[in-house]
Scaffold this motif. Sequence first.
Motif, PDB file in Angstrom:
ATOM      1  N   LEU A  83      33.920  41.175  46.809  1.00  0.00           N
ATOM      2  CA  LEU A  83      33.201  40.115  47.518  1.00  0.00           C
ATOM      3  C   LEU A  83      32.152  39.457  46.636  1.00  0.00           C
ATOM      4  O   LEU A  83      31.975  38.230  46.655  1.00  0.00           O
ATOM      5  CB  LEU A  83      32.543  40.693  48.780  1.00  0.00           C
ATOM      6  N   LEU A  84      31.444  40.261  45.852  1.00  0.00           N
ATOM      7  CA  LEU A  84      30.443  39.702  44.936  1.00  0.00           C
ATOM      8  C   LEU A  84      31.092  38.794  43.899  1.00  0.00           C
ATOM      9  O   LEU A  84      30.488  37.810  43.451  1.00  0.00           O
ATOM     10  CB  LEU A  84      29.674  40.824  44.231  1.00  0.00           C
ATOM     11  N   SER A  85      32.313  39.124  43.502  1.00  0.00           N
ATOM     12  CA  SER A  85      33.041  38.277  42.562  1.00  0.00           C
ATOM     13  C   SER A  85      33.206  36.872  43.127  1.00  0.00           C
ATOM     14  O   SER A  85      32.989  35.869  42.424  1.00  0.00           O
ATOM     15  CB  SER A  85      34.418  38.879  42.254  1.00  0.00           C
ATOM     16  N   MET A  86      33.571  36.771  44.394  1.00  0.00           N
ATOM     17  CA  MET A  86      33.739  35.457  45.012  1.00  0.00           C
ATOM     18  C   MET A  86      32.403  34.740  45.176  1.00  0.00           C
ATOM     19  O   MET A  86      32.299  33.522  44.978  1.00  0.00           O
ATOM     20  CB  MET A  86      34.415  35.615  46.385  1.00  0.00           C
ATOM     21  N   VAL A  87      31.364  35.500  45.508  1.00  0.00           N
ATOM     22  CA  VAL A  87      30.036  34.898  45.657  1.00  0.00           C
ATOM     23  C   VAL A  87      29.531  34.391  44.314  1.00  0.00           C
ATOM     24  O   VAL A  87      28.923  33.322  44.222  1.00  0.00           O
ATOM     25  CB  VAL A  87      29.051  35.925  46.266  1.00  0.00           C
ATOM     26  N   ARG A  88      29.796  35.150  43.258  1.00  0.00           N
ATOM     27  CA  ARG A  88      29.401  34.715  41.911  1.00  0.00           C
ATOM     28  C   ARG A  88      30.111  33.411  41.544  1.00  0.00           C
ATOM     29  O   ARG A  88      29.502  32.501  40.990  1.00  0.00           O
ATOM     30  CB  ARG A  88      29.733  35.810  40.890  1.00  0.00           C
ATOM     31  N   LEU A  89      31.392  33.334  41.872  1.00  0.00           N
ATOM     32  CA  LEU A  89      32.139  32.102  41.620  1.00  0.00           C
ATOM     33  C   LEU A  89      31.520  30.946  42.404  1.00  0.00           C
ATOM     34  O   LEU A  89      31.375  29.831  41.885  1.00  0.00           O
ATOM     35  CB  LEU A  89      33.605  32.287  42.005  1.00  0.00           C
TER      36      LEU A  89
END
Length: 350
Positions: A289-295
């Motif tokens: 989920l953090l990966s998507m938020v970082r994007l």
Amino acid sequence: MIINDLLNHTSEWLRSTGPNSDIVMSSRIRLARNLDKLPFPHWASKKQSENALQMIEGVCSRVDFLKSSTVFKLADLDNVDKQFLVERHLMSPDFAQKSDNRAVIIDNEEILSIMINEEDHIRMQVMQSGFNLFEAWNIINKIDDYLAKELNFAFLADWGYLTACPTNTGTGMRGSVMLHLPALVMTTQINRVLAAISKLSFTTRGLYGEGTKATGNFFQVSNQVSLGHGENDIIENINSLIKQIIEQETQARQTMLSRERAVLEDRISRSLGILKSAHIITSQETIELLSMVRLGSDLGIIKDLDRCTINELFITTQPAHLQKLENNKLSSSERDVKRAELIRNKLTKQ
């Protein structure tokens, strides 16, 4: 410095201040060195390992760059402490498995760490934020030069530096770059990219290096062979490859924005929503989920959350960090609750 001091410190490689830090999280240069006339650590006796530790520690104490550093003897650390240092990328998972006559030296800024008596007598690494391999090399090269004046390294003119693993023989250098490639994963181009990397004699690993799988769309790319190549050549080759990957990830992101913006925004918003509201969350789900938020932050879809804060959450939500923050050993289910609480508190303050 005591180990708990690191809890309130942002590691250099997480600061998101280096070049291309939207795609490249960190750059690392690692050097492997062994002492002449002493068996490699796996073959050394207890007394020989002890001698190596004392000799290396003594020389390192005189290095200017290490004046503000701390020596952590693994025998003095419990399992949570050791895993904590692994999560911060300051030592390898394999190094944490044994404690006798092993130590890690860490400078206060967490730029440099030196593992003593790992696979080789010395495994030193310098990490920098973003795409910054040459800066990492400039730092570690000066330290290596000083150590070489004080220590006799195992070296042969025809082979270079001798190492426990043949792939490190030669320069003893491993350069690696941590890449965040969500768009290439989502557009299913990643397998083609990974295949091309492999054909060029580079290797790809996960967030925690050798033996780990890629999670959260993070891929660590490094050179596979050291023998027959100079240090600058190795770095130039890695840089050339990484520039191509950055370009492909950038193009994939722009394609998704132009063709599937609504779908992309929905996925990013849902990911942020779950992180802000979840009361139980696993480490694996958190990373994804953090990966998507970082994007979303990188693309300007999320306006009020900076990349450095997101980077820190990747680390502080790991099992050992949670237990250090709570100053208590937690079960897996207890960690899932505390992780969700930490994330909610952090994100609601933004």
